[in-house]
Design an enzyme around this catalytic site. Structure first.
Site, PDB file in Angstrom:
ATOM      1  N   LYS A  35      12.260   5.712  17.705  1.00 16.38           N
ATOM      2  CA  LYS A  35      10.918   5.559  17.505  1.00 16.38           C
ATOM      3  C   LYS A  35      10.747   4.807  16.657  1.00 16.38           C
ATOM      4  O   LYS A  35      11.659   4.720  15.883  1.00 16.38           O
ATOM      5  CB  LYS A  35      10.662   7.057  17.203  1.00 16.38           C
ATOM      6  CG  LYS A  35      10.998   7.214  15.998  1.00 16.38           C
ATOM      7  CD  LYS A  35      10.586   9.296  15.619  1.00 16.38           C
ATOM      8  CE  LYS A  35      10.847  10.032  14.724  1.00 16.38           C
ATOM      9  NZ  LYS A  35      10.912  11.450  14.661  1.00 16.38           N
ATOM     10  N   ARG A 131       5.113  23.048  12.937  1.00 23.47           N
ATOM     11  CA  ARG A 131       4.321  21.709  13.214  1.00 23.47           C
ATOM     12  C   ARG A 131       4.240  21.525  14.909  1.00 23.47           C
ATOM     13  O   ARG A 131       2.987  22.008  15.737  1.00 23.47           O
ATOM     14  CB  ARG A 131       5.012  19.892  12.994  1.00 23.47           C
ATOM     15  CG  ARG A 131       4.692  19.123  13.080  1.00 23.47           C
ATOM     16  CD  ARG A 131       5.226  18.364  12.530  1.00 23.47           C
ATOM     17  NE  ARG A 131       6.598  17.916  13.050  1.00 23.47           N
ATOM     18  CZ  ARG A 131       7.508  17.095  12.482  1.00 23.47           C
ATOM     19  NH1 ARG A 131       7.803  16.419  11.902  1.00 23.47           N
ATOM     20  NH2 ARG A 131       8.630  17.167  14.045  1.00 23.47           N
ATOM     21  N   TYR A 255       4.915  -6.728 -14.887  1.00 27.05           N
ATOM     22  CA  TYR A 255       3.894  -6.114 -14.773  1.00 27.05           C
ATOM     23  C   TYR A 255       3.730  -4.979 -16.125  1.00 27.05           C
ATOM     24  O   TYR A 255       4.757  -4.542 -15.708  1.00 27.05           O
ATOM     25  CB  TYR A 255       3.263  -5.887 -13.784  1.00 27.05           C
ATOM     26  CG  TYR A 255       2.540  -7.067 -12.897  1.00 27.05           C
ATOM     27  CD1 TYR A 255       1.223  -7.923 -13.084  1.00 27.05           C
ATOM     28  CD2 TYR A 255       2.725  -7.604 -11.807  1.00 27.05           C
ATOM     29  CE1 TYR A 255       1.376  -8.853 -12.317  1.00 27.05           C
ATOM     30  CE2 TYR A 255       2.590  -8.312 -10.570  1.00 27.05           C
ATOM     31  CZ  TYR A 255       1.065  -9.477 -10.977  1.00 27.05           C
ATOM     32  OH  TYR A 255       1.024 -10.375 -10.310  1.00 27.05           O
ATOM     33  N   MET A 303       5.018  -7.601  -5.916  1.00 26.34           N
ATOM     34  CA  MET A 303       4.351  -7.529  -4.620  1.00 26.34           C
ATOM     35  C   MET A 303       5.363  -8.463  -3.868  1.00 26.34           C
ATOM     36  O   MET A 303       6.188  -8.421  -2.632  1.00 26.34           O
ATOM     37  CB  MET A 303       3.133  -8.288  -3.957  1.00 26.34           C
ATOM     38  CG  MET A 303       2.902  -8.351  -2.904  1.00 26.34           C
ATOM     39  SD  MET A 303       1.013  -9.102  -2.394  1.00 26.34           S
ATOM     40  CE  MET A 303       0.258  -8.638  -2.987  1.00 26.34           C
TER      41      MET A 303
END
Ligand SMILES: *Cc1c(COP(=O)(O)O)cnc(C)c1O
Length: 360
Positions: A35, A131, A255, A303
């Site tokens: 998955k 669940r 940063y 990023m």
């Protein structure tokens, strides 16, 4: 593509991990859980690499199953959450998929569908995770309804551990006893164990095990039970140094002021950032390997880049290879430094990171 951020995927490691997971429990069969794009490794490539040996695959939804069929995967495929609406049942039948049934709605859909051939069903019990699955008191009624229907062929009895990765295993023992006692006289194969379950419970994990994380070479166990599993990490996340500079003492790196240099510091900039899936939450000190040597992250991950301390690696230069995780740096370690788990790190490597496959 020239940007050096890449994920190398070793398909031979996957095959060996699969074999190892299956042989832990003599005579059992194993669904390779692929998955979420095979935990970020590329579902089609992973499934095709395992197709010769896998007893079956497991995915989260029909879209994932159909993508595998379209890639030429012919093995059985189980939908771990079953169908989300009754119209999917026609596709389930056409593509010979197996379905989990975890609630009464799904039972009703199957009983009123017109299946071309009897469906293989994995009937799920909620043995304590709360669940998905039938409550124990409702499980036998659901079993009886399905077993009487001509729409249904084989029924596998299934449940899922909530705390299989914990060291004492007491809760799992309770869950298992609960499940086994309730199913004791019901015919059908049993399936409870994910990676942690099958490693902790071998050799008695049931007829079907469902390894996910172990397939990718990562042990879900910690502490004393993290026995020397011969698992081989399948993914190596790599990049390169793209700049090296010397920074005086008392300067903040990147940063904000997340890290301030203590003394004169050699800083390396690596082309890998949170837009590639490297966690922004990674703390100062998270291990990183530069040209085969361990060093550490300093400063905030940005990023597209991150920064590492090269003070102890005076020969490191721009262009040197960097491993973010793989065989030198465990993804478990990076996860720990980032307050998360390896599952999350593996599944969120983004599409910007090219996958390169070895040993096809
Ligand atoms: C994802 C999943 C697995 C695989 O779990 P791992 O911890 O990755 O081995 C097994 N069973 C079910 C029902 C799952 O959803």
């Amino acid at each position: 593509m020239a940007r050096p951020a890449r994920a190398h995927i070793d398909l031979q490691a996957l095959r060996e991990n699969y074999q190892w997971a299956r042989q832990l429990n003599a005579g059992c069969k194993a669904l390779a859980v692929v998955k979420a794009d095979a935990y970020g490794h590329g579902a089609a490539r992973v499934a095709l690499a395992l197709a010769d040996q896998a007893d079956g695959f497991a995915v989260a939804c029909i879209e994932e199953a159909l993508a595998l069929r379209a890639s030429g995967v012919k093995n059985p495929i189980l939908l771990l959450e079953g169908v989300f609406d009754p119209t999917e049942l026609a596709l389930v039948s056409a593509h010979e998929l197996w379905v989990v049934v975890h609630c009464q709605r799904q039972v009703d859909w199957i009983l009123s569908a017109r299946m071309a051939q009897p469906l293989k069903v994995w009937l799920k019990m909620d043995s304590g995770m709360h669940r998905l699955g039938f409550a124990p008191q409702d499980y036998r009624a659901a079993y009886a309804a399905l077993a009487q229907s001509p729409q249904v062929g084989e029924i596998v009895l299934m449940s899922h551990f909530a705390r299989a990765d914990e060291t004492d295993g007491l809760f799992s023992q309770q869950q298992r006893a609960h499940f086994e006692n309730l199913c004791v006289d019901l015919p059908g194969a049993r399936s409870m164990a994910n990676s942690a379950g099958l490693m902790a419970w071998s050799p008695r994990a049931g007829e079907w095990v469902r390894p996910g994380l172990a397939l990718y070479g990562i042990s879900p166990l910690s502490g004393s039970r993290a026995f020397a599993a011969p698992l081989k990490p399948a993914m190596t996340l790599v990049s390169e140094l793209i700049a090296v500079r010397e920074v005086p003492a008392g300067e903040a790196i990147g940063y904000g002021t997340h890290y301030t240099t203590q003394g004169v510091t050699r800083i390396g900039v690596v082309a890998m950032g949170y837009a590639d899936g490297y966690p922004r939450a990674a703390a100062n000190g998270t291990p990183v390997a530069v040209a085969g040597q361990r060093t550490q992250l300093v400063g905030r991950v940005s990023m597209d880049m991150l920064t590492v301390d090269l003070t102890q690696l005076p020969h490191a230069v721009a262009g040197d290879p960097v491993e973010l995780w793989g065989s030198q740096i465990g993804v478990e370690e990076v996860a720990r430094f980032s307050q998360t788990i390896p599952y999350e790190l593996l599944t969120r490597v983004t599409g910007r990171v090219e996958r390169h496959y070895r040993n096809p």
